[in-house]
Write a protein that holds these residues in place. Structure first.
Motif, short mmCIF file in Angstrom:
data_model
loop_
_atom_site.label_atom_id
_atom_site.label_comp_id
_atom_site.label_asym_id
_atom_site.label_seq_id
_atom_site.Cartn_x
_atom_site.Cartn_y
_atom_site.Cartn_z
N ALA A 82 5.02 31.39 -19.99
CA ALA A 82 3.90 32.14 -19.98
C ALA A 82 3.83 32.84 -21.18
O ALA A 82 3.10 33.74 -21.44
CB ALA A 82 4.79 33.59 -19.08
N ILE A 83 4.54 32.19 -22.04
CA ILE A 83 4.35 32.88 -23.64
C ILE A 83 3.53 31.97 -24.14
O ILE A 83 3.14 32.38 -25.64
CB ILE A 83 5.82 33.00 -24.12
N SER A 84 3.13 30.87 -23.79
CA SER A 84 2.07 30.06 -24.54
C SER A 84 0.61 30.41 -24.31
O SER A 84 0.34 30.57 -23.09
CB SER A 84 2.50 28.62 -24.17
N SER A 85 -0.24 30.10 -25.25
CA SER A 85 -1.53 30.66 -25.15
C SER A 85 -2.30 29.45 -24.37
O SER A 85 -3.21 29.67 -23.73
CB SER A 85 -2.10 30.77 -26.44
N GLU A 86 -1.75 28.26 -24.25
CA GLU A 86 -2.14 27.01 -23.61
C GLU A 86 -1.36 26.95 -22.18
O GLU A 86 -0.13 27.32 -22.07
CB GLU A 86 -2.09 25.89 -24.41
N GLU A 87 -1.95 26.53 -21.19
CA GLU A 87 -1.26 26.28 -19.96
C GLU A 87 -0.46 25.00 -20.25
O GLU A 87 -0.71 24.18 -20.15
CB GLU A 87 -2.47 26.13 -18.97
N MET A 88 0.91 25.18 -20.07
CA MET A 88 1.82 24.34 -20.00
C MET A 88 2.98 24.71 -19.30
O MET A 88 3.34 25.70 -19.14
CB MET A 88 2.18 23.94 -21.60
N SER A 89 4.02 23.43 -19.14
CA SER A 89 5.18 23.99 -18.56
C SER A 89 6.14 24.09 -19.77
O SER A 89 6.09 24.03 -20.95
CB SER A 89 5.75 22.48 -17.77
N TRP A 90 7.39 24.63 -19.36
CA TRP A 90 8.58 25.06 -20.24
C TRP A 90 9.13 23.72 -21.00
O TRP A 90 9.38 24.00 -22.13
CB TRP A 90 9.77 25.87 -19.65
N ARG A 91 8.99 22.67 -20.19
CA ARG A 91 9.48 21.27 -20.77
C ARG A 91 8.25 21.07 -22.02
O ARG A 91 8.69 20.71 -23.09
CB ARG A 91 9.47 20.35 -19.87
N ASP A 92 7.12 21.14 -21.59
CA ASP A 92 6.05 20.85 -22.70
C ASP A 92 6.22 21.99 -23.83
O ASP A 92 6.07 21.42 -25.09
CB ASP A 92 4.71 21.01 -22.11
N TYR A 93 6.63 23.09 -23.57
CA TYR A 93 6.50 23.88 -24.72
C TYR A 93 7.78 23.80 -25.39
O TYR A 93 7.67 23.78 -26.86
CB TYR A 93 6.68 25.44 -23.87
N PHE A 94 8.89 23.37 -24.95
CA PHE A 94 10.15 22.92 -25.88
C PHE A 94 10.18 21.72 -26.55
O PHE A 94 10.61 21.46 -27.65
CB PHE A 94 11.36 23.00 -25.04
N ILE A 95 9.21 20.62 -26.01
CA ILE A 95 9.05 19.58 -26.76
C ILE A 95 8.33 19.91 -27.90
O ILE A 95 8.31 19.32 -29.05
CB ILE A 95 8.36 18.63 -25.62
N GLN A 96 7.16 20.57 -27.69
CA GLN A 96 6.34 21.02 -28.79
C GLN A 96 6.83 21.64 -29.79
O GLN A 96 6.73 21.35 -31.17
CB GLN A 96 4.97 21.97 -28.19
N THR A 97 7.77 22.71 -29.52
CA THR A 97 8.39 23.64 -30.61
C THR A 97 9.50 22.59 -31.36
O THR A 97 9.62 22.66 -32.48
CB THR A 97 9.10 24.48 -29.89
N ALA A 98 10.01 21.68 -30.59
CA ALA A 98 11.15 20.78 -31.23
C ALA A 98 10.38 19.84 -32.45
O ALA A 98 10.82 19.65 -33.27
CB ALA A 98 11.83 19.75 -30.02
N GLU A 99 9.20 19.47 -31.70
CA GLU A 99 8.46 18.45 -32.68
C GLU A 99 8.07 19.30 -33.98
O GLU A 99 8.30 18.85 -35.04
CB GLU A 99 7.12 18.18 -32.00
N SER A 100 7.50 20.44 -33.67
CA SER A 100 7.37 21.23 -35.12
C SER A 100 8.40 21.63 -35.77
O SER A 100 8.35 21.53 -37.05
CB SER A 100 6.95 22.58 -34.54
N THR A 101 9.71 21.71 -35.31
CA THR A 101 10.83 21.69 -35.91
C THR A 101 11.17 20.47 -36.81
O THR A 101 11.62 20.56 -37.84
CB THR A 101 12.18 22.19 -35.03
#
Length: 518
Positions: free
Chosen positions: A118-137
């Protein structure tokens, strides 16, 4: 048919393979061959199954590349670690409140693909969100480590020791949690293939990235003119204000609409009445005689609203002021000034009294301390006897310091030996940049009452979590606080832009192993 002719025909049939005996033998041979092939294929299948099970148990599958950043590949196990780190950060940061964002932490890192972030501006799952933030890290970390390599920045022995300190007692902890080894502990909490060596390597990579970032940040320089202008540009939003107010709320009436729904509304007459009351309070305040402005406002309020009194919110940052913000920030404002201001919501009026403004033009304090806590009774209360015991121990520690060489180093050693403040008892009791109002009252007073380096004292301290005594040691003045705020802002802006620049050429490319993450 003559016997010789029949004999010749049987011989020809045998040679052609068409006589009954030969056909039977060939059929038997074919069955045996077919059965042999079945056994062979079955044996191969069993061997392959055993090999696959061994493959899974050996975590070789999780060595498959999941992400590539520039010239560096990250396996599925490595990505699982960074992925889980993002999850644990979020879970620890928000705890039970994580559910407000759609994150169910009851099953740990499992099942996040079915939960909407619910905190992402895009529609995505929490798995997708954590993968995205891990990649950015990993992109940022890789860019920083490359910067370190280009500029000769390396981890020294102290850095490596700090990394190893994270593993102190890990064997005992793993055992206490029912795991046969630290590797099993990590695998259970982060994913298959995650072990102590992988985590240690990740810690070192992170430490090097942080060292590179710190090196760049420390290299930044700003002129005093730049710092002054930055603070001026805040237009008072970083200043702190003390004031008192009383809010006159307009009476509401219940109104039923055509749809049958009942709402509370403020009529023009009710709002006008609230304004009249607020102005009457202001007039009473302005004609009052009490020297204390808050007491004078209380008297004025009570004269108009029986049993009511003013509110004094205390130190409030300019950016957080309400409807009276512009009035409060007027540079001509003097202590005792008062006004009536309409609530921006249209629900009433404020009577506001200005008390003081702090533009942060003071030097922060550097102090060391040793906290000795009083022991609470079974009801959580601190008796006079318990406080007296804490004071006696604090006095003994100060006497021990006075009997020694009375240096900052010796005080730091005593802090690490005796202090019960977990936030500072591993660094000699040091608080390097104390600002006004940051600490409990007596601690705060000691920091800003004009001490010189080496001064000591014992002061009482109490908050919601403890009561006790602080053995204080004044180290000296720190940086001007207004300069610190502005310089920190300039640094953050410069570092943010620099990170954007150095990571611009790093595009993460996902591999097959990403399917095994999460």
């Amino acid at each position: 048919m003559s016997a010789s002719t029949e004999k010749k025909l049987r011989q020809a049939a045998r040679e052609a393979g068409t006589d009954k005996k030969t056909l039977a033998m060939e059929k038997e041979a074919r069955e045996k061959a077919k059965q042999k092939r079945r056994w062979t294929l079955g044996t191969i299948a069993v061997i392959l199954l055993i090999a696959f099970i061994f493959f899974l148990n050996s975590n070789l599958l999780y060595k498959v590349t999941a992400l590539t950043v520039a010239d560096e590949e990250y396996s599925a196990s490595q990505m699982s670690y960074y992925y889980a780190e993002q999850y644990y950060y979020m879970a620890n940061q928000y705890g039970g409140y994580a559910s407000l964002f759609g994150l169910d932490t009851s099953n740990g890192i499992n099942g996040l693909d079915d939960q909407t972030c619910a905190i992402s501006s895009e529609e995505m799952s929490w798995r997708d969100y954590f993968i995205q933030t891990a990649e950015s890290t990993l992109v940022q970390e890789k860019a920083l480590r490359d910067y370190a390599a280009e500029n000769g920045i390396e981890l020294d022995q102290d850095d490596l020791d700090a990394v190893e300190a994270n593993f102190d007692g890990m064997d005992e902890y793993a055992s206490s949690q029912g795991f046969a080894s630290v590797d099993n502990l990590f695998a259970a909490n982060y994913g298959p293939g995650v072990n102590a060596d992988l985590v240690r390597s990740a810690y070192r990579d992170s430490a090097l990235a942080v060292k590179a970032l710190t090196s760049y940040t420390d290299s930044l320089e700003f002129t005093q003119e730049e710092i002054d202008q930055t603070y001026a540009d805040y237009n008072g939003e970083q200043d702190y204000f003390n004031y008192a107010y009383y809010y006159v709320i307009a009476e509401t009436t219940e109104v039923t609409g055509e749809d049958g729904e009942t709402t509370s509304e403020v009529s023009d007459e009710a709002l006008a009445a609230a304004e009249d009351t607020a102005n009457a309070i202001l007039d009473a305040y302005l004609s009052g005689e009490e020297e204390d402005y808050v007491e004078r406002l209380d008297t004025a309020v009570a004269a108009q609203v029986e049993g009511a009194s003013a509110t004094q919110p205390g130190k409030t940052q300019g950016a957080s002021l309400g409807s009276y913000k512009d009035w409060m920030m007027d540079s001509a404002r003097q202590a005792g000034d008062a006004t009536v201001t309409a609530d921006s919501s249209g629900s009433g009026y404020y009577v506001v009294v200005f008390l003081s403004r702090d533009n942060n033009d003071y030097n922060m304090a550097q102090v060391r301390h040793i906290l000795i806590k009083a022991v609470a009774d079974e009801d959580g209360n601190y008796t006079d006897e318990a406080k007296a015991e804490a004071l006696a121990k604090a006095e003994e520690i100060l006497a021990e310091y006075e009997a020694g060489d009375k240096t900052e180093e010796s005080f730091a050693a005593l802090a690490e030996e005796y202090s019960e403040d977990t936030g500072s008892n591993t660094n000699g009791g040091l608080y390097d940049a104390v600002t006004k109002g940051q600490m409990v009252d007596e601690f705060d007073k000691f920091c800003f009452e004009g001490h010189k380096a080496g001064d000591t004292a014992i002061v009482y301290g109490e908050s919601g979590s403890y009561a006790g005594y602080h053995v204080m040691y004044y180290v000296g003045e720190g940086e001007n606080y207004a300069d610190y705020i502005a310089r920190s802002d300039l640094e953050n802006q410069a570092v943010s832009q620099w990170l954007t620049d150095i990571t611009s050429g790093y595009t993460p490319v996902e591999g097959f192993g990403m399917r095994l993450v999460g």
